[in-house]
Design a protein around this motif. Structure first.
Motif, PDB file in Angstrom:
ATOM      1  N   THR A  36       1.114  -1.300   0.143  1.00 33.98           N
ATOM      2  CA  THR A  36       0.288   0.081  -0.016  1.00 33.98           C
ATOM      3  C   THR A  36       0.990   1.618   0.469  1.00 33.98           C
ATOM      4  OG1 THR A  36      -0.625  -0.220   2.421  1.00 33.98           O
ATOM      5  CG2 THR A  36      -2.039  -0.612   1.162  1.00 33.98           C
ATOM      6  N   TRP A  41      -3.609   1.980  -1.807  1.00 35.16           N
ATOM      7  CA  TRP A  41      -4.272   1.273  -1.317  1.00 35.16           C
ATOM      8  C   TRP A  41      -4.919   0.454  -1.668  1.00 35.16           C
ATOM      9  CZ3 TRP A  41      -5.753  -1.102   3.509  1.00 35.16           C
ATOM     10  CH2 TRP A  41      -7.053  -1.621   3.473  1.00 35.16           C
ATOM     11  N   PRO A 149      -3.383   1.961   5.519  1.00 37.27           N
ATOM     12  CA  PRO A 149      -4.100   0.765   5.873  1.00 37.27           C
ATOM     13  C   PRO A 149      -4.836   0.922   7.269  1.00 37.27           C
ATOM     14  CG  PRO A 149      -1.997  -0.422   5.937  1.00 37.27           C
ATOM     15  CD  PRO A 149      -2.100   0.814   5.346  1.00 37.27           C
TER      16      PRO A 149
END
Length: 152
Positions: A36, A41, A149
């Protein structure tokens, strides 16, 4: 216990909890953070799920058929989405680690569970619900705000 004897349930539980701990740490911890950070993402989360599914291709070396491994890889990626949603939702790897270990324990040690109408119906329900929950989890993950995240 001689060769070919089944290990006691506590040894299977210990082993599956260790597998859950390590796989979650690697796939929902390190790899997710790295991917990520590098690719954002959605792509990072997707790639971590694909990598988790691909890990199960190692079962070809254990004698499983190509069809079985393909199905297992897809189901692993979908269950990975549920575990990833749990990790992001709780901001912790503890819940997915325990869930992963316990799931693996019941899959491996399920042959010792009582069979009959109730047990078989429960197995069918879990088999059908798992992919549906995984698809829902994947949909929820793709709606997650962009960014890290585990960001605030």
């Amino acid at each position: 216990a001689g060769a070919g004897a089944e290990p006691p349930a506590w040894q299977l539980l210990r082993t599956t909890l260790l597998v859950g701990l390590t796989e979650e740490w690697v796939y929902r911890g390190l790899l997710l953070a790295l991917l990520t950070h590098c690719w954002g993402w959605r792509r990072g989360a997707g790639l971590s799920l694909v990598a988790f599914g691909a890990l199960h291709w190692l079962n070809l070396g254990g004698g499983q058929s190509l069809a079985a491994v393909l199905i297992q890889s897809v189901l692993a990626a979908l269950s990975g989405a549920t575990l990833l949603l749990a990790a992001v939702g709780t901001r912790s790897l503890l819940v997915p680690m325990l869930a992963h270990g316990l799931f693996d324990f019941f899959v491996i040690d399920g042959s010792r569970l009582p069979h009959g109408p109730t047990g078989d119906q429960l197995a069918l329900l879990l088999l059908a619900a798992g992919p549906l929950i995984g698809l829902f989890s994947l949909w929820r993950l793709m709606r997650h705000p962009r960014g890290e995240p585990y960001a605030d």
